[in-house]
Design a protein around this motif. Structure first.
Motif, mmCIF file in Angstrom:
data_model
loop_
_atom_site.group_PDB
_atom_site.id
_atom_site.type_symbol
_atom_site.label_atom_id
_atom_site.label_comp_id
_atom_site.label_asym_id
_atom_site.label_seq_id
_atom_site.Cartn_x
_atom_site.Cartn_y
_atom_site.Cartn_z
ATOM 1 N N VAL A 70 0.832 -1.204 0.000
ATOM 2 C CA VAL A 70 0.000 0.000 0.000
ATOM 3 C C VAL A 70 0.868 1.256 0.000
ATOM 4 N N GLY A 71 1.976 1.217 0.727
ATOM 5 C CA GLY A 71 2.887 2.366 0.765
ATOM 6 C C GLY A 71 3.474 2.674 -0.593
ATOM 7 N N VAL A 72 3.887 1.640 -1.326
ATOM 8 C CA VAL A 72 4.438 1.838 -2.671
ATOM 9 C C VAL A 72 3.378 2.397 -3.609
ATOM 10 N N LEU A 73 2.160 1.835 -3.546
ATOM 11 C CA LEU A 73 1.070 2.329 -4.387
ATOM 12 C C LEU A 73 0.766 3.796 -4.087
ATOM 13 N N CYS A 74 0.812 4.135 -2.815
ATOM 14 C CA CYS A 74 0.556 5.515 -2.403
ATOM 15 C C CYS A 74 1.624 6.457 -2.953
ATOM 16 N N LEU A 75 2.883 6.059 -2.844
ATOM 17 C CA LEU A 75 3.976 6.887 -3.365
ATOM 18 C C LEU A 75 3.876 7.052 -4.877
ATOM 19 N N LEU A 76 3.546 5.963 -5.575
ATOM 20 C CA LEU A 76 3.403 6.039 -7.030
ATOM 21 C C LEU A 76 2.267 6.988 -7.422
ATOM 22 N N ALA A 77 1.147 6.887 -6.723
ATOM 23 C CA ALA A 77 0.003 7.756 -7.031
ATOM 24 C C ALA A 77 0.352 9.217 -6.774
ATOM 25 N N LEU A 78 1.040 9.486 -5.670
ATOM 26 C CA LEU A 78 1.433 10.863 -5.359
ATOM 27 C C LEU A 78 2.448 11.392 -6.368
ATOM 28 N N ALA A 79 3.399 10.536 -6.763
ATOM 29 C CA ALA A 79 4.407 10.952 -7.742
ATOM 30 C C ALA A 79 3.757 11.256 -9.088
ATOM 31 N N LEU A 80 2.843 10.387 -9.539
ATOM 32 C CA LEU A 80 2.160 10.611 -10.818
ATOM 33 C C LEU A 80 1.323 11.876 -10.771
ATOM 34 N N THR A 81 0.623 12.080 -9.669
ATOM 35 C CA THR A 81 -0.187 13.287 -9.521
ATOM 36 C C THR A 81 0.678 14.539 -9.576
ATOM 37 N N GLY A 82 1.806 14.508 -8.863
ATOM 38 C CA GLY A 82 2.711 15.656 -8.869
ATOM 39 C C GLY A 82 3.303 15.921 -10.246
ATOM 40 N N TYR A 83 3.704 14.846 -10.928
ATOM 41 C CA TYR A 83 4.289 14.991 -12.270
ATOM 42 C C TYR A 83 3.276 15.584 -13.247
ATOM 43 N N LEU A 84 2.065 15.052 -13.249
ATOM 44 C CA LEU A 84 1.054 15.548 -14.180
ATOM 45 C C LEU A 84 0.625 16.970 -13.852
ATOM 46 N N GLU A 85 0.665 17.336 -12.579
ATOM 47 C CA GLU A 85 0.346 18.713 -12.217
ATOM 48 C C GLU A 85 1.417 19.664 -12.745
ATOM 49 N N LEU A 86 2.675 19.247 -12.687
ATOM 50 C CA LEU A 86 3.746 20.068 -13.275
ATOM 51 C C LEU A 86 3.560 20.200 -14.778
ATOM 52 N N CYS A 87 3.217 19.088 -15.443
ATOM 53 C CA CYS A 87 2.959 19.133 -16.883
ATOM 54 C C CYS A 87 1.788 20.065 -17.182
ATOM 55 N N ARG A 88 0.740 19.934 -16.403
ATOM 56 C CA ARG A 88 -0.454 20.757 -16.609
ATOM 57 C C ARG A 88 -0.116 22.247 -16.509
ATOM 58 N N ARG A 89 0.691 22.594 -15.529
ATOM 59 C CA ARG A 89 1.070 24.005 -15.376
ATOM 60 C C ARG A 89 1.928 24.484 -16.537
ATOM 61 N N ARG A 90 2.798 23.611 -17.042
ATOM 62 C CA ARG A 90 3.658 24.003 -18.168
ATOM 63 C C ARG A 90 2.836 24.141 -19.452
ATOM 64 N N PHE A 91 1.833 23.276 -19.634
ATOM 65 C CA PHE A 91 0.993 23.357 -20.819
ATOM 66 C C PHE A 91 0.075 24.571 -20.806
ATOM 67 N N ALA A 92 -0.355 25.011 -19.645
ATOM 68 C CA ALA A 92 -1.451 25.970 -19.493
ATOM 69 C C ALA A 92 -1.217 27.263 -20.280
ATOM 70 N N PHE A 93 -2.283 27.763 -20.884
ATOM 71 C CA PHE A 93 -2.213 29.022 -21.624
ATOM 72 C C PHE A 93 -1.890 30.196 -20.713
ATOM 73 N N ASP A 94 -2.279 30.096 -19.447
ATOM 74 C CA ASP A 94 -1.960 31.160 -18.492
ATOM 75 C C ASP A 94 -0.855 30.729 -17.543
ATOM 76 N N GLY A 95 -0.063 29.745 -17.950
ATOM 77 C CA GLY A 95 1.059 29.265 -17.147
ATOM 78 C C GLY A 95 2.319 29.242 -17.993
#
Length: 285
Positions: A70-95
């Motif tokens: 469960v700990g590994v799954l949690c870390l993977l989910a948090l890492a993926l969420t963080g990575y995609l949020e960084l991508c989202r901010r870089r893609f954003a028209f107002d980012g």
């Protein structure tokens, strides 16, 4: 605006990115994001549930193996969420404005005088269609899409954006399938498309989608298509494909590989699972 070789003026777009960002920031337009808000919401919920389960297991002194899984799954989910949020901010028209930069590459490689009608195949939220309309003030523009809620796009959203950008008198949005465009041969003076062909489920042959897009461009008309052309599993040998198009009657065509680098995407976005292998084919039919 400047006059070039007797052609109608093309609007200077240097200030457009700033204006576009301001409209997006203030909520006057909604051009969406390549990392959809719905996906981010799902990941946040999943991460929260895993964190809650992990906390309960710690309180209950659960089996170490279960805790580890469960700990590994949690870390993977948090890492993926963080990575995609960084991508989202870089893609954003107002980012980070990377989506806008990719759109501008399509426009910059469109050798069109701005006279007549342009088709945007797979217009999404209308950002590229509207960018073309702002760049070529003398033309008329049609954006087609099979709007899908998973991408947070809708026809009404496109129309709202066009009104906010003051181009709604020259822009129309219609439902359509990129695999079978509802237009006769040579119906348009120009055509554009941005990261659409590889997403079309109704036609597994992606080369056929390019040929269908070219079909509706008149002889001598201009085109600029950006997609994952560097992925051989989708398009095979691009140099060979470009030569096939030449042999089939396209008078001018050029392939520009690795446009994600040209647009300034950072290395952590230029990955096989995000944005690697982009390219543009452009020219005149």
């Amino acid at each position: 605006m400047t006059e070039r070789d007797g052609q109608p003026p093309r609007t200077d777009t240097q200030g457009y990115a700033w204006a576009e960002a301001e409209l997006q920031r203030t909520g006057q337009v909604d051009y969406g994001n390549w990392v959809p808000a719905a996906l981010m919401g799902t990941l946040l919920v999943a991460s929260g549930i895993l964190l809650l389960v992990l906390s309960l297991l710690l309180i209950m002194w659960a089996n170490q193996a279960v805790l580890a899984v469960v700990g590994v799954l949690c870390l993977l989910a948090l890492a993926l969420t963080g990575y995609l949020e960084l991508c989202r901010r870089r893609f954003a028209f107002d980012g980070g404005r990377l989506m806008g930069a990719m759109h501008q590459l399509v426009v910059d490689n469109l050798d069109w005088d701005g006279r007549g009608e342009l088709l945007d195949i797979g217009c999404g939220a209308g950002a590229l269609t509207i960018r073309c309309a702002k760049t070529f003030p003398g033309g008329r523009f049609t954006g087609i899409d099979r709007w899908n809620p998973k991408w947070s796009h809708a026809r009404e959203q496109c129309e709202h954006n066009a009104r906010a950008e003051n181009v709604d008198d020259r822009v129309a949005f219609v439902d359509g399938d990129a695999a079978r465009l509802d237009a006769p041969d040579g119906a348009f003076d120009a055509a554009v498309s941005n990261f659409v062909f590889h997403e079309v489920r109704s036609e597994p042959d992606k080369r056929a989608l390019v040929r269908e897009a070219l079909r509706v461009v008149r002889p001598g008309g201009a085109f600029s298509f950006q997609d994952m052309f560097g992925h051989r599993r989708l398009y095979g040998d691009m140099e060979a494909f470009v030569q096939e198009l030449r042999d089939g009657g396209v008078t001018q065509i050029e392939y520009i590989p690795r446009t994600e680098s040209v647009a300034g995407a950072p290395a952590w976005i230029r990955t096989p699972w995000m944005l690697k292998g982009a390219g543009i084919i452009h020219g005149r039919k």
